[in-house]
Design a protein around this motif. Structure first.
Motif, PDB file in Angstrom:
ATOM      1  N   ALA A 114      -1.893  -6.973  -8.598  1.00 31.51           N
ATOM      2  CA  ALA A 114      -2.520  -5.879  -9.322  1.00 31.51           C
ATOM      3  C   ALA A 114      -1.723  -5.626 -10.597  1.00 31.51           C
ATOM      4  O   ALA A 114      -0.486  -5.610 -10.566  1.00 31.51           O
ATOM      5  N   THR A 115      -2.438  -5.454 -11.713  1.00 32.63           N
ATOM      6  CA  THR A 115      -1.749  -5.290 -12.985  1.00 32.63           C
ATOM      7  C   THR A 115      -2.288  -4.144 -13.839  1.00 32.63           C
ATOM      8  O   THR A 115      -1.704  -3.835 -14.870  1.00 32.63           O
ATOM      9  N   THR A 116      -3.398  -3.536 -13.449  1.00 31.94           N
ATOM     10  CA  THR A 116      -3.962  -2.457 -14.252  1.00 31.94           C
ATOM     11  C   THR A 116      -3.886  -1.137 -13.492  1.00 31.94           C
ATOM     12  O   THR A 116      -3.779  -1.106 -12.270  1.00 31.94           O
ATOM     13  N   LEU A 117      -3.972  -0.060 -14.236  1.00 30.37           N
ATOM     14  CA  LEU A 117      -3.899   1.260 -13.635  1.00 30.37           C
ATOM     15  C   LEU A 117      -4.936   1.436 -12.538  1.00 30.37           C
ATOM     16  O   LEU A 117      -4.654   2.015 -11.487  1.00 30.37           O
ATOM     17  N   ALA A 118      -6.118   0.920 -12.761  1.00 32.78           N
ATOM     18  CA  ALA A 118      -7.210   1.104 -11.807  1.00 32.78           C
ATOM     19  C   ALA A 118      -6.976   0.377 -10.488  1.00 32.78           C
ATOM     20  O   ALA A 118      -7.620   0.689  -9.485  1.00 32.78           O
ATOM     21  N   ASP A 119      -6.048  -0.592 -10.496  1.00 29.50           N
ATOM     22  CA  ASP A 119      -5.757  -1.354  -9.278  1.00 29.50           C
ATOM     23  C   ASP A 119      -4.866  -0.600  -8.306  1.00 29.50           C
ATOM     24  O   ASP A 119      -4.674  -1.030  -7.175  1.00 29.50           O
ATOM     25  N   PHE A 120      -4.295   0.513  -8.753  1.00 27.93           N
ATOM     26  CA  PHE A 120      -3.311   1.221  -7.953  1.00 27.93           C
ATOM     27  C   PHE A 120      -3.829   2.587  -7.524  1.00 27.93           C
ATOM     28  O   PHE A 120      -4.461   3.289  -8.318  1.00 27.93           O
ATOM     29  N   GLY A 121      -3.531   2.967  -6.271  1.00 25.40           N
ATOM     30  CA  GLY A 121      -4.087   4.204  -5.761  1.00 25.40           C
ATOM     31  C   GLY A 121      -3.075   5.281  -5.430  1.00 25.40           C
ATOM     32  O   GLY A 121      -3.437   6.446  -5.271  1.00 25.40           O
ATOM     33  N   SER A 122      -1.797   4.907  -5.316  1.00 19.80           N
ATOM     34  CA  SER A 122      -0.755   5.882  -4.992  1.00 19.80           C
ATOM     35  C   SER A 122       0.364   5.743  -6.004  1.00 19.80           C
ATOM     36  O   SER A 122       0.752   4.624  -6.348  1.00 19.80           O
ATOM     37  N   TRP A 123       0.903   6.884  -6.425  1.00 20.16           N
ATOM     38  CA  TRP A 123       1.895   6.885  -7.499  1.00 20.16           C
ATOM     39  C   TRP A 123       3.081   7.774  -7.146  1.00 20.16           C
ATOM     40  O   TRP A 123       2.932   8.809  -6.493  1.00 20.16           O
ATOM     41  N   GLY A 124       4.251   7.375  -7.626  1.00 19.54           N
ATOM     42  CA  GLY A 124       5.427   8.219  -7.533  1.00 19.54           C
ATOM     43  C   GLY A 124       5.534   9.098  -8.765  1.00 19.54           C
ATOM     44  O   GLY A 124       4.778   8.939  -9.721  1.00 19.54           O
ATOM     45  N   GLN A 125       6.503  10.013  -8.745  1.00 17.41           N
ATOM     46  CA  GLN A 125       6.693  10.937  -9.862  1.00 17.41           C
ATOM     47  C   GLN A 125       7.473  10.308 -11.007  1.00 17.41           C
ATOM     48  O   GLN A 125       7.404  10.789 -12.136  1.00 17.41           O
ATOM     49  N   GLY A 126       8.223   9.292 -10.708  1.00 16.39           N
ATOM     50  CA  GLY A 126       8.946   8.580 -11.754  1.00 16.39           C
ATOM     51  C   GLY A 126      10.423   8.873 -11.801  1.00 16.39           C
ATOM     52  O   GLY A 126      10.890   9.902 -11.310  1.00 16.39           O
ATOM     53  N   THR A 127      11.154   7.954 -12.409  1.00 17.36           N
ATOM     54  CA  THR A 127      12.580   8.116 -12.663  1.00 17.36           C
ATOM     55  C   THR A 127      12.844   7.752 -14.115  1.00 17.36           C
ATOM     56  O   THR A 127      12.320   6.753 -14.616  1.00 17.36           O
ATOM     57  N   GLN A 128      13.644   8.566 -14.785  1.00 17.56           N
ATOM     58  CA  GLN A 128      13.862   8.378 -16.225  1.00 17.56           C
ATOM     59  C   GLN A 128      14.918   7.314 -16.483  1.00 17.56           C
ATOM     60  O   GLN A 128      15.994   7.333 -15.886  1.00 17.56           O
ATOM     61  N   VAL A 129      14.598   6.422 -17.389  1.00 15.62           N
ATOM     62  CA  VAL A 129      15.543   5.409 -17.857  1.00 15.62           C
ATOM     63  C   VAL A 129      15.733   5.623 -19.353  1.00 15.62           C
ATOM     64  O   VAL A 129      14.760   5.634 -20.106  1.00 15.62           O
ATOM     65  N   THR A 130      16.971   5.802 -19.757  1.00 13.53           N
ATOM     66  CA  THR A 130      17.290   5.989 -21.167  1.00 13.53           C
ATOM     67  C   THR A 130      18.331   4.963 -21.574  1.00 13.53           C
ATOM     68  O   THR A 130      19.396   4.879 -20.946  1.00 13.53           O
ATOM     69  N   VAL A 131      18.016   4.203 -22.600  1.00 14.62           N
ATOM     70  CA  VAL A 131      18.910   3.153 -23.079  1.00 14.62           C
ATOM     71  C   VAL A 131      19.401   3.537 -24.469  1.00 14.62           C
ATOM     72  O   VAL A 131      18.597   3.705 -25.396  1.00 14.62           O
TER      73      VAL A 131
END
Length: 124
Positions: free
Chosen positions: A105-122
Motif C-alpha cells: 500500500a502506498t497511497t493515503l486511501a490504502d490505509f485505514g488506521s493511523w497513529g498520532q505521529g512523532t516529530q523528527v527535526t533535522v
C-alpha cells in the motif's frame, strides 16, 4: 480500541540517524500492510515507505530510497523505520499507518488506521 503509537522521534543533526517504532494495540495487524507517512509544516502528507504483511515486499519514496529502511516484527505487532543520512528536508511529523489489506500500500486511501505521529527535526 485500535491504537497505533509512534516513538523514536527527536532532534538530530544533519547526517545523523533515528529509528522510529510504531506499536499497535487493540488489534493485530500481522496480516495487513503497514506504512509510514510524513507531513511537514504547510505541506501535504506524503508517503515515505510501505511494507507488505510478510515483510517480503517494501517500497520507498524516491526522496528516501537508499537512506530509510522499513521493517516489521509481526510477533510484536510493530513496524520500524530506520532513517540514516538525515537532512533538514526530512524534518516532519512522521505517522505510521495500517493498511486495509495485506498487499503493498502506498497511497493515503490504502490505509485505514493511523497513529498520532512523532516529530523528527533535522538541524543543519
Amino acid at each position: 480500541q485500535v491504537q497505533l503509537v509512534e516513538s523514536g522521534g527527536g532532534l538530530v543533526q544533519a547526517g545523523g540517524s533515528l529509528r522510529l517504532s510504531c506499536a499497535a494495540s487493540g488489534r493485530t495487524f500481522s496480516s495487513y500492510a503497514r506504512g509510514w507517512f510524513r507531513q511537514a509544516p504547510g505541506k501535504e502528507r506524503e508517503f515515505v515507505a510501505g511494507i507488505s504483511w510478510s515483510g517480503g515486499s517494501t517500497y520507498y519514496a524516491d526522496s528516501v530510497k537508499g537512506r530509510f529502511t522499513i521493517s516489521r516484527d509481526n510477533a510484536k505487532n510493530t513496524v520500524y523505520l530506520q532513517m540514516n543520512s538525515l537532512n533538514p528536508e526530512d524534518t516532519a511529523l512522521y505517522c505510521c499507518a495500517a493498511g486495509k489489506g495485506s498487499t503493498m500500500a502506498t497511497t493515503l486511501a490504502d490505509f485505514g488506521s493511523w497513529g498520532q505521529g512523532t516529530q523528527v527535526t533535522v538541524s543543519s
